[in-house]
Design an enzyme around this catalytic site. Structure first.
Site, mmCIF file in Angstrom:
data_model
loop_
_atom_site.group_PDB
_atom_site.id
_atom_site.type_symbol
_atom_site.label_atom_id
_atom_site.label_comp_id
_atom_site.label_asym_id
_atom_site.label_seq_id
_atom_site.Cartn_x
_atom_site.Cartn_y
_atom_site.Cartn_z
ATOM 1 N N PHE A 23 6.058 4.671 14.559
ATOM 2 C CA PHE A 23 7.396 4.959 14.038
ATOM 3 C C PHE A 23 7.735 3.966 12.930
ATOM 4 O O PHE A 23 8.892 3.583 12.757
ATOM 5 C CB PHE A 23 8.436 4.842 15.167
ATOM 6 C CG PHE A 23 8.248 5.830 16.272
ATOM 7 C CD1 PHE A 23 7.847 7.131 16.017
ATOM 8 C CD2 PHE A 23 8.472 5.462 17.592
ATOM 9 C CE1 PHE A 23 7.672 8.052 17.042
ATOM 10 C CE2 PHE A 23 8.305 6.374 18.628
ATOM 11 C CZ PHE A 23 7.902 7.674 18.360
ATOM 12 N N CYS A 52 19.141 -31.458 4.519
ATOM 13 C CA CYS A 52 18.831 -30.063 4.179
ATOM 14 C C CYS A 52 17.330 -29.782 4.153
ATOM 15 O O CYS A 52 16.917 -28.638 4.168
ATOM 16 C CB CYS A 52 19.449 -29.697 2.840
ATOM 17 S SG CYS A 52 18.658 -30.474 1.414
ATOM 18 N N CYS A 83 17.190 -32.683 -5.549
ATOM 19 C CA CYS A 83 18.441 -33.118 -4.917
ATOM 20 C C CYS A 83 19.577 -33.176 -5.936
ATOM 21 O O CYS A 83 20.696 -32.749 -5.661
ATOM 22 C CB CYS A 83 18.232 -34.483 -4.258
ATOM 23 S SG CYS A 83 19.638 -35.022 -3.263
ATOM 24 N N CYS A 86 14.139 -31.992 -0.237
ATOM 25 C CA CYS A 86 13.278 -33.001 -0.862
ATOM 26 C C CYS A 86 11.895 -33.016 -0.217
ATOM 27 O O CYS A 86 10.872 -33.133 -0.897
ATOM 28 C CB CYS A 86 13.935 -34.374 -0.782
ATOM 29 S SG CYS A 86 14.366 -34.894 0.894
ATOM 30 N N CYS A 126 5.585 3.519 9.517
ATOM 31 C CA CYS A 126 5.150 3.661 8.127
ATOM 32 C C CYS A 126 6.316 4.120 7.247
ATOM 33 O O CYS A 126 6.954 5.135 7.537
ATOM 34 C CB CYS A 126 3.993 4.649 8.030
ATOM 35 S SG CYS A 126 2.416 3.897 8.448
ATOM 36 N N ASN A 158 0.837 -1.207 0.000
ATOM 37 C CA ASN A 158 0.000 0.000 0.000
ATOM 38 C C ASN A 158 0.862 1.243 0.000
ATOM 39 O O ASN A 158 1.991 1.242 0.514
ATOM 40 C CB ASN A 158 -0.938 0.008 1.206
ATOM 41 C CG ASN A 158 -0.296 0.576 2.445
ATOM 42 O OD1 ASN A 158 -0.341 1.784 2.679
ATOM 43 N ND2 ASN A 158 0.356 -0.288 3.240
#
Length: 431
Positions: free
Chosen positions: A133, A382, A352, A385, A135, A73
């Site tokens: 404090f 990690c 992978c 997958c 925007c 906005n």
């Protein structure tokens, strides 16, 4: 049924769901309808000097079929006269005395300006004030909003000026457009804030129309940066709330804001330190009555876990959020594929093979069927997958015994320094 009441720095609310300062809280008509729908509190759209807004104002980012994954906005604070707002605030509080009614304020960084607006607003009967404090657009170019919120000295000074005359609790709303949000959170505490709220919107440009080459949104062919919010910003907000909650110098309650769309989001924010949450984009997307599902869902969750009060959630996961240097480097998980539910789409194999550690193989089982199988000795855990898999539960991450004793990066650096005969941990490398 659990007790959903909260008390944020002395501001009581029948439940933790507040509407954030934004278009949904622009008028008494809206706030009163929101309270009727079940919202526990509302932060009235920011009051300040007379404003002229633009047309158009909003834009959304839709992603892969999901509407409003993010919302942008360029609207400013209220463009209605202060006297009309004050009249409607008085009427709303009189009609809903047990709901939390907080008013957002933004004025020039001058002591007399803060004194004047605080006295005028408190005179009509409010439960608290929220100093805006945060925007990032329009007002910031005039030295207000995030322009003030990015400077800890200005946050501290203006909070102190508001507190000099305030009779109700003062909440300081922080901008995320800063490197370390705890620096301004601590400044607010030094200025006397009773609570902080975060995050406000993030600097953004929603998009560019590739046919007209106009920015989205645009005002007569010209665009400007705006504030980004909605589900897409939740991880950023959650991190910042947690960072403030675990900082010992931030000693005040937190109102969590940023992508809260469901009761589950609210639980996450509260576990990471928030006393309650504020909602905007979800209400703009789906209407005020989404709060009914939020209340029901939260009640059921608390009952299932045997919790008597929603306040028992606040901060319960904060101790689990650490600096990276304190994580155990020898902790290990690996991926396992349930071949009964796997649909052999190969997304995990491709992910992978192309972008991770090449440890998912296509093999043939004893029945001669093609299956996917993880070579666990090469899997680094990690999660990729499991993330890309379209079938819930087909791939799970399983904890496995580590080959070495637990050790963090900081412990490792300390041990290395001691082996080298140094005086202690290498502080330059510790994180």
């Amino acid at each position: 049924m659990a007790d959903l009441r909260i008390n944020l720095a002395g501001i009581a609310s029948p439940n933790p769901f507040w509407l954030a300062s934004a278009p949904p809280t622009n008028t008494g008509y809206q706030v009163q309808r929101a309270f009727e729908a079940g919202w526990g509190g509302a932060v009235w759209k920011t009051l300040g000097d007379p404003i002229i807004n633009t047309s158009s104002r909003f834009a959304a980012v839709h992603f892969n079929g999901q509407r409003v994954a993010g919302f942008n906005n360029i609207e400013l604070i209220t463009d209605r006269p202060l006297e009309i707002n004050l009249k409607e605030i008085y009427e709303t509080k009189k009609r809903f005395p047990n709901h939390a009614l907080v008013v957002s304020l933004m004025v020039e960084p001058k002591r007399e300006k803060w004194h004047e607006i605080v006295k005028k607003v408190e005179a009509v009967g409010v439960d608290g004030l929220e100093l805006n404090f945060g925007c990032p657009h329009g007002m910031a170019e005039r030295g207000m909003g995030s322009a003030s919120g990015q400077q800890p000295d200005l946050v501290e000074a203006q909070t102190m000026w508001a507190k000099e005359v305030a009779q109700t609790p003062v909440i300081v709303k922080l901008t995320p457009n800063i490197t370390d949000i705890t620096s301004t959170a601590k400044a607010a505490v030094r200025g006397g804030a009773d609570a902080i709220s975060l995050i406000n919107t993030i600097n953004s440009l929603a998009g560019v129309d590739i046919d007209t080459w106009h920015t989205i949104p645009h005002v007569g062919g010209k665009g400007s940066h705006g504030g980004y919010c909605g589900p897409a910003v939740k991880p950023i907000a959650l991190h910042m709330v947690a960072d403030c909650a675990r900082n010992p110098a931030v000693t005040v309650p937190i109102s969590g804001i940023g992508g809260v769309s469901t009761w589950r989001d609210a639980v996450e924010f509260m576990l990471m330190g928030a006393t309650g949450v504020q909602v905007c984009t979800a209400a703009m997307h789906h209407g005020f009555r989404i709060v009914e599902d939020m209340i029901d869902g939260l009640n059921n969750y608390l009952d299932e876990r045997g919790l008597a009060s929603v306040t028992e959630l606040t901060g319960k996961s904060v101790h689990r959020y650490e600096d990276w240097g304190n994580l155990d480097l020898n902790y290990a998980v690996v991926a396992r594929i349930d071949t009964d539910t796997c649909i052999n789409c190969n997304k995990c194999h491709i992910a992978c093979e192309d972008t991770s550690h090449q440890c998912i193989e296509r093999v043939t089982n004893a029945q001669g069927e093609a299956i996917l199988q993880v070579r666990e000795e090469d899997c680094v855990g990690c999660n990729l997958c499991a993330i890309v898999c379209p079938v819930e539960g087909a791939i799970t991450m399983v904890e496995v015994q580590g080959t070495e004793a637990p050790m963090t990066w900081n412990e490792r650096q300390k041990a290395v320094a001691e082996l080298e005969g140094g005086p202690g941990p290498n502080k330059k490398e510790a994180v």
